[in-house]
Design an enzyme around this catalytic site. Structure first.
Site, PDB file in Angstrom:
ATOM      1  N   GLY A   1       0.810  -1.209   0.000  1.00  0.00           N
ATOM      2  CA  GLY A   1       0.000   0.000   0.000  1.00  0.00           C
ATOM      3  C   GLY A   1       0.843   1.259   0.000  1.00  0.00           C
ATOM      4  O   GLY A   1       1.994   1.261  -0.415  1.00  0.00           O
ATOM      5  N   SER A   2       0.268   2.304   0.544  1.00  0.00           N
ATOM      6  CA  SER A   2       0.883   3.628   0.478  1.00  0.00           C
ATOM      7  C   SER A   2       1.959   3.812   1.539  1.00  0.00           C
ATOM      8  O   SER A   2       2.142   2.983   2.428  1.00  0.00           O
ATOM      9  CB  SER A   2      -0.190   4.702   0.671  1.00  0.00           C
ATOM     10  OG  SER A   2      -0.581   4.747   2.021  1.00  0.00           O
ATOM     11  N   SER A   3       2.619   4.946   1.458  1.00  0.00           N
ATOM     12  CA  SER A   3       3.646   5.280   2.445  1.00  0.00           C
ATOM     13  C   SER A   3       3.030   5.570   3.814  1.00  0.00           C
ATOM     14  O   SER A   3       3.742   5.692   4.799  1.00  0.00           O
ATOM     15  CB  SER A   3       4.473   6.476   1.978  1.00  0.00           C
ATOM     16  OG  SER A   3       3.621   7.584   1.753  1.00  0.00           O
TER      17      SER A   3
END
Length: 149
Positions: free
Chosen positions: A69-71
């Site tokens: 997923g995202s940071s």
């Protein structure tokens, strides 16, 4: 060799975050999403299609491939730590910058690059002792009962 010694396995790996911890293993072969994948208030997996959906990693030794997923992944695990519901330790197989930052902000012992695949030799319910400073993971098959026998 005693029955207890036969049930014990030592894995060697690389420290990501130092320290010692022990507890019951929670194992998944699936990566875990932070943002939208965990509830940082109670430590449960909320990703609908994840094999651990509805289960909590709070107070467990989390054994998994790594982050996806995202940071924002690390922020959710950081919040889980602030809420007192993060894993006791993490063992993962895929090192990424997202995973490294997540391990650091969670502030629990974390290891990777093991000489045996932890996803192959550790099962949910096994009792796991991590000494990340020494680079060792001791697995007692059968959980806490095997540890106390």
């Amino acid at each position: 060799m005693t029955a207890i010694e036969m049930q014990q396995l030592v894995i060697h790996g690389r420290r990501v975050v130092g320290g010692k911890a022990e507890g019951e293993a929670l194992v998944t072969r699936e990566t875990i999403s932070g943002w939208g994948g965990i509830n940082e208030r109670d430590g449960t997996i909320i990703e609908r299609r994840h094999e651990l959906v509805g289960q909590s990693f709070a107070g467990k030794i989390l054994v998994f491939p790594g982050a996806k997923g995202s940071s924002g992944w690390s922020a959710f695990f950081h919040m889980a730590r602030l809420n007192g519901v993060c894993p006791k330790a993490m063992i993962f197989t895929r090192m990424t910058t997202k995973m490294a930052l997540g391990a650091v902000v969670t502030r629990v012992p974390a290891m990777t690059d093991c000489d045996l695949d932890p996803l192959e030799v550790i099962e949910t319910g096994d009792w796991v002792s991590i000494d990340a400073d020494a680079g060792t993971i001791t697995v007692r098959k059968g959980g806490r009962r095997a540890r106390q026998a």
